[in-house]
Each structure stands twice: as C-alpha cells, then as structure tokens.
Write a protein that holds these residues in place. Sequence first.
Motif, PDB file in Angstrom:
ATOM      1  N   ARG A  70       5.566   5.718  -7.561  1.00  0.00           N
ATOM      2  CA  ARG A  70       5.104   4.368  -7.225  1.00  0.00           C
ATOM      3  C   ARG A  70       6.097   3.319  -7.732  1.00  0.00           C
ATOM      4  O   ARG A  70       6.471   2.391  -7.009  1.00  0.00           O
ATOM      5  CB  ARG A  70       3.723   4.131  -7.824  1.00  0.00           C
ATOM      6  CG  ARG A  70       3.086   2.826  -7.429  1.00  0.00           C
ATOM      7  CD  ARG A  70       1.695   2.706  -8.012  1.00  0.00           C
ATOM      8  NE  ARG A  70       0.784   3.726  -7.514  1.00  0.00           N
ATOM      9  CZ  ARG A  70       0.107   3.626  -6.370  1.00  0.00           C
ATOM     10  NH1 ARG A  70       0.240   2.571  -5.625  1.00  0.00           N
ATOM     11  NH2 ARG A  70      -0.716   4.573  -5.990  1.00  0.00           N
ATOM     12  N   GLU A  71       6.560   3.484  -8.951  1.00  0.00           N
ATOM     13  CA  GLU A  71       7.528   2.544  -9.539  1.00  0.00           C
ATOM     14  C   GLU A  71       8.859   2.601  -8.800  1.00  0.00           C
ATOM     15  O   GLU A  71       9.504   1.567  -8.577  1.00  0.00           O
ATOM     16  CB  GLU A  71       7.723   2.881 -11.021  1.00  0.00           C
ATOM     17  CG  GLU A  71       8.688   1.966 -11.744  1.00  0.00           C
ATOM     18  CD  GLU A  71       8.197   0.529 -11.817  1.00  0.00           C
ATOM     19  OE1 GLU A  71       9.051  -0.383 -11.789  1.00  0.00           O
ATOM     20  OE2 GLU A  71       6.972   0.319 -11.887  1.00  0.00           O
ATOM     21  N   VAL A  99       9.396   3.350  -5.613  1.00  0.00           N
ATOM     22  CA  VAL A  99       9.255   2.670  -4.326  1.00  0.00           C
ATOM     23  C   VAL A  99       9.235   1.158  -4.523  1.00  0.00           C
ATOM     24  O   VAL A  99       9.894   0.413  -3.789  1.00  0.00           O
ATOM     25  CB  VAL A  99       7.976   3.154  -3.598  1.00  0.00           C
ATOM     26  CG1 VAL A  99       7.683   2.294  -2.378  1.00  0.00           C
ATOM     27  CG2 VAL A  99       8.110   4.606  -3.204  1.00  0.00           C
ATOM     28  N   GLN A 100       8.520   0.690  -5.527  1.00  0.00           N
ATOM     29  CA  GLN A 100       8.461  -0.751  -5.790  1.00  0.00           C
ATOM     30  C   GLN A 100       9.823  -1.314  -6.159  1.00  0.00           C
ATOM     31  O   GLN A 100      10.189  -2.409  -5.719  1.00  0.00           O
ATOM     32  CB  GLN A 100       7.457  -1.044  -6.896  1.00  0.00           C
ATOM     33  CG  GLN A 100       6.029  -0.859  -6.463  1.00  0.00           C
ATOM     34  CD  GLN A 100       5.037  -1.019  -7.595  1.00  0.00           C
ATOM     35  OE1 GLN A 100       5.409  -1.053  -8.765  1.00  0.00           O
ATOM     36  NE2 GLN A 100       3.761  -1.104  -7.239  1.00  0.00           N
ATOM     37  N   LEU A 160       0.509  11.328  -5.936  1.00  0.00           N
ATOM     38  CA  LEU A 160       1.332  10.133  -6.081  1.00  0.00           C
ATOM     39  C   LEU A 160       1.404   9.760  -7.559  1.00  0.00           C
ATOM     40  O   LEU A 160       0.443   9.258  -8.137  1.00  0.00           O
ATOM     41  CB  LEU A 160       0.734   8.994  -5.262  1.00  0.00           C
ATOM     42  CG  LEU A 160       1.600   7.782  -5.056  1.00  0.00           C
ATOM     43  CD1 LEU A 160       2.876   8.159  -4.317  1.00  0.00           C
ATOM     44  CD2 LEU A 160       0.848   6.733  -4.275  1.00  0.00           C
ATOM     45  N   THR A 161       2.551  10.025  -8.162  1.00  0.00           N
ATOM     46  CA  THR A 161       2.725   9.780  -9.590  1.00  0.00           C
ATOM     47  C   THR A 161       3.124   8.333  -9.836  1.00  0.00           C
ATOM     48  O   THR A 161       3.651   7.665  -8.934  1.00  0.00           O
ATOM     49  CB  THR A 161       3.809  10.706 -10.168  1.00  0.00           C
ATOM     50  OG1 THR A 161       5.056  10.399  -9.543  1.00  0.00           O
ATOM     51  CG2 THR A 161       3.467  12.168  -9.942  1.00  0.00           C
ATOM     52  N   PRO A 162       2.902   7.839 -11.044  1.00  0.00           N
ATOM     53  CA  PRO A 162       3.355   6.481 -11.369  1.00  0.00           C
ATOM     54  C   PRO A 162       4.879   6.329 -11.230  1.00  0.00           C
ATOM     55  O   PRO A 162       5.361   5.255 -10.882  1.00  0.00           O
ATOM     56  CB  PRO A 162       2.922   6.298 -12.827  1.00  0.00           C
ATOM     57  CG  PRO A 162       1.779   7.237 -13.005  1.00  0.00           C
ATOM     58  CD  PRO A 162       2.073   8.405 -12.117  1.00  0.00           C
ATOM     59  N   THR A 179       0.858  -1.179   0.000  1.00  0.00           N
ATOM     60  CA  THR A 179       0.000   0.000   0.000  1.00  0.00           C
ATOM     61  C   THR A 179       0.892   1.226   0.000  1.00  0.00           C
ATOM     62  O   THR A 179       1.711   1.392   0.900  1.00  0.00           O
ATOM     63  CB  THR A 179      -0.896   0.026   1.252  1.00  0.00           C
ATOM     64  OG1 THR A 179      -1.612  -1.196   1.328  1.00  0.00           O
ATOM     65  CG2 THR A 179      -1.853   1.191   1.197  1.00  0.00           C
ATOM     66  N   ILE A 180       0.746   2.069  -1.016  1.00  0.00           N
ATOM     67  CA  ILE A 180       1.511   3.309  -1.103  1.00  0.00           C
ATOM     68  C   ILE A 180       0.505   4.460  -1.112  1.00  0.00           C
ATOM     69  O   ILE A 180      -0.395   4.495  -1.949  1.00  0.00           O
ATOM     70  CB  ILE A 180       2.375   3.360  -2.384  1.00  0.00           C
ATOM     71  CG1 ILE A 180       3.320   2.169  -2.439  1.00  0.00           C
ATOM     72  CG2 ILE A 180       3.168   4.657  -2.438  1.00  0.00           C
ATOM     73  CD1 ILE A 180       4.087   2.047  -3.746  1.00  0.00           C
ATOM     74  N   SER A 181       0.656   5.366  -0.153  1.00  0.00           N
ATOM     75  CA  SER A 181      -0.256   6.507  -0.097  1.00  0.00           C
ATOM     76  C   SER A 181       0.540   7.790   0.021  1.00  0.00           C
ATOM     77  O   SER A 181       1.685   7.789   0.470  1.00  0.00           O
ATOM     78  CB  SER A 181      -1.229   6.361   1.079  1.00  0.00           C
ATOM     79  OG  SER A 181      -0.530   6.291   2.286  1.00  0.00           O
TER      80      SER A 181
END
Length: 120
Positions: free
Chosen positions: A17-18, A20-21, A12-14, A4-6
């Motif tokens: 998100r990428e 962090v993953q 929160l841009t893609p 879960t990323i908030s």
Amino acid sequence: MNLTISGHHLELTPALREYVQSKLARIKRHFDNVIDVSVILSVDKLTEKEKRQKAEINVHIKGKDLHAESIAHDLYAAIDALIDKLDRQVIKHKDRLQEHHSAAKRLPDEAAGDMMAGAA
C-alpha cells in the motif's frame, strides 16, 4: 484525491500500500487535478512455476478516464511499469490541454490580422 487499493488473490500488505502511494506521488507531481484513483493488484496462478503478477489502475481526472495495466513476474516490477505507462498518459493529456488553451488564445489575434490584410 480518492484512492482505492484492492487485491485479488493476495494479501494487501501495508508495504504494498505504501509503495503504491509513493509511486502515485509522481503522477500528482505532473498533474494535480486527479479526482479518483482505483488500483487493483492481483496474482494469477497459471502453474506452480509460472505466477503472473498483474497491476491495473483507473484514474478519473476532469474530463477523462485513464486506464493502464501491467503484468510481470514480480508485483513491484508490475507496479513500476504501470506507473511509467500512466505517467506517459498523464503527460500526454496535460500537453493536449495546454495546446488547446494556447490555440484558443491565438485564434482572435489571427482572425484580426486576417481581416486587416483583407481590407488592404
């Protein structure tokens, strides 16, 4: 692994998100028994010149919850520092698990050796 990323006070841009993953892959490389991960990215606007970027993570693994947070002027730098802190915690936890198991395996052998020495 549930991820879960908030974001608080930021979009929160893609790309974020990428990023962090991809950084969390490093944690999974060391310890793959991760159940749940919660990442919170936030921006605190103190003054116009001074903006604090904060990254927090909560990781639930079997038997333990790990928490780390990092603050920097750049959000990507905060994420990097966060992953470094979490990586150290995961390695320390993994070492403790391995030490515990190896001590349990040695315990019966040492007890048998002590009994033999006492009988002689």
